[in-house]
Design a protein around this motif. Structure first.
Motif, PDB file in Angstrom:
ATOM      1  N   THR A 159       0.828  -1.211   0.000  1.00  0.00           N
ATOM      2  CA  THR A 159       0.000   0.000   0.000  1.00  0.00           C
ATOM      3  C   THR A 159       0.859   1.257   0.000  1.00  0.00           C
ATOM      4  O   THR A 159       1.842   1.347   0.739  1.00  0.00           O
ATOM      5  CB  THR A 159      -0.921   0.026   1.233  1.00  0.00           C
ATOM      6  OG1 THR A 159      -1.739  -1.142   1.239  1.00  0.00           O
ATOM      7  CG2 THR A 159      -1.804   1.265   1.225  1.00  0.00           C
ATOM      8  N   VAL A 161       0.659   5.376   0.678  1.00  0.00           N
ATOM      9  CA  VAL A 161      -0.204   6.251   1.479  1.00  0.00           C
ATOM     10  C   VAL A 161       0.249   7.701   1.358  1.00  0.00           C
ATOM     11  O   VAL A 161       1.445   7.990   1.362  1.00  0.00           O
ATOM     12  CB  VAL A 161      -0.175   5.832   2.968  1.00  0.00           C
ATOM     13  CG1 VAL A 161      -1.067   6.747   3.790  1.00  0.00           C
ATOM     14  CG2 VAL A 161      -0.591   4.378   3.124  1.00  0.00           C
ATOM     15  N   MET A 174      -4.941   6.391  -0.055  1.00  0.00           N
ATOM     16  CA  MET A 174      -3.983   5.304  -0.260  1.00  0.00           C
ATOM     17  C   MET A 174      -4.387   4.465  -1.463  1.00  0.00           C
ATOM     18  O   MET A 174      -5.542   4.492  -1.903  1.00  0.00           O
ATOM     19  CB  MET A 174      -3.911   4.423   0.986  1.00  0.00           C
ATOM     20  CG  MET A 174      -5.209   3.731   1.345  1.00  0.00           C
ATOM     21  SD  MET A 174      -5.080   2.798   2.889  1.00  0.00           S
ATOM     22  CE  MET A 174      -4.904   4.134   4.072  1.00  0.00           C
ATOM     23  N   SER A 176      -3.837   0.441  -2.720  1.00  0.00           N
ATOM     24  CA  SER A 176      -3.417  -0.853  -2.187  1.00  0.00           C
ATOM     25  C   SER A 176      -3.475  -1.911  -3.289  1.00  0.00           C
ATOM     26  O   SER A 176      -4.483  -2.031  -3.991  1.00  0.00           O
ATOM     27  CB  SER A 176      -4.335  -1.242  -1.017  1.00  0.00           C
ATOM     28  OG  SER A 176      -3.845  -2.364  -0.335  1.00  0.00           O
ATOM     29  N   THR A 205       4.763   3.572  -3.766  1.00  0.00           N
ATOM     30  CA  THR A 205       4.907   4.913  -3.196  1.00  0.00           C
ATOM     31  C   THR A 205       5.048   5.960  -4.286  1.00  0.00           C
ATOM     32  O   THR A 205       4.440   7.043  -4.231  1.00  0.00           O
ATOM     33  CB  THR A 205       6.134   4.970  -2.264  1.00  0.00           C
ATOM     34  OG1 THR A 205       5.968   4.003  -1.220  1.00  0.00           O
ATOM     35  CG2 THR A 205       6.285   6.356  -1.653  1.00  0.00           C
ATOM     36  N   MET A 208       1.772   6.610  -5.952  1.00  0.00           N
ATOM     37  CA  MET A 208       0.912   7.414  -5.083  1.00  0.00           C
ATOM     38  C   MET A 208       1.292   8.884  -5.158  1.00  0.00           C
ATOM     39  O   MET A 208       0.428   9.767  -5.193  1.00  0.00           O
ATOM     40  CB  MET A 208       1.034   6.912  -3.648  1.00  0.00           C
ATOM     41  CG  MET A 208      -0.072   7.394  -2.722  1.00  0.00           C
ATOM     42  SD  MET A 208      -1.690   6.748  -3.132  1.00  0.00           S
ATOM     43  CE  MET A 208      -2.517   8.210  -3.743  1.00  0.00           C
TER      44      MET A 208
END
Length: 215
Positions: A159, A161, A174, A176, A205, A208
């Motif tokens: 995940t 975030v 987030m 996942s 990461t 994201m």
């Protein structure tokens, strides 16, 4: 030559034939559609056939636009092709119009007033665009749900975030992934197999961060 015409509330796609040139143009334009969804009319007047891969692409875009409150409408479609694209075996029914004026009457112009819906749509659209651009992968939206069963339990193995600070509405967002799904996406980015889960976690990461920047 295929072309797009952007008007006030919608865009019209004119493909004289569904060839490689049309495919390149369509994919490039869809990047913008994933970021800023709007009504899309596809003028099929010149088309004698629609290959299965194009029908799948039209369906993917139609489903995503519908989740954003927008429509994809096929206009001037030959009777033979109407039966083909709306074959019950495909499990999907396209909106079809005999004319541009009738298509305009079919538009769903109901406004979305919820601020929460605005935030959700922004991040979902940014996610779809980022995965499409970075990983060369089409993904589609499912219905937004309120996770009431085990709300603190993540769906995936890895995940990414982002904690967003705001005086009005601070929130956490987030993304996942199941481990194998993330590895497959990283392989598409790097062009080689990935065995190190840490490398996959770093990519989650990074994705994201890109999504946050797009939203």
């Amino acid at each position: 030559m295929s072309k797009f015409i952007d008007l006030d509330q919608f865009t019209i796609f004119f493909p004289p034939q569904l060839d490689e040139e049309a495919s390149t143009l369509f994919k490039d334009k869809m990047v913008n559609f994933l970021e800023s969804p709007r009504h899309l009319f596809i003028n099929c007047a010149a088309l004698k056939e629609i290959p299965a891969d194009w029908i799948s692409s039209f369906r993917m875009i139609a489903e995503q636009l519908k989740m954003a409150g927008k429509n994809l409408i096929l206009i001037f479609l030959r009777p033979k092709l109407i039966k083909e694209v709306n074959d019950p075996k495909r499990g999907f029914e396209f909106d079809i119009s005999p004319s541009l004026s009738f298509a305009l009457e079919m538009l769903d112009t109901s406004p979305i007033n919820s601020a929460s819906a605005h935030f959700l749509k922004a991040f979902v659209n940014a996610t779809i665009k980022t995965v499409f651009v970075q990983c060369q992968t089409f993904c589609k939206k499912n219905k937004i749900i309120n996770k009431t069963i085990n709300p603190d339990e993540l769906e995936g193995d890895v995940t990414g975030v982002i904690n967003v600070s705001s005086h009005e509405s601070p929130f956490l967002t987030m993304i996942s992934f199941p481990e194998e799904t993330l590895k497959a996406l990283v392989e598409r980015v790097l062009g080689e197999p990935v065995s190190d889960i840490q490398e996959a976690e770093d990519m989650a990461t990074e994705l994201m961060n890109i999504i946050y920047g797009q939203a």
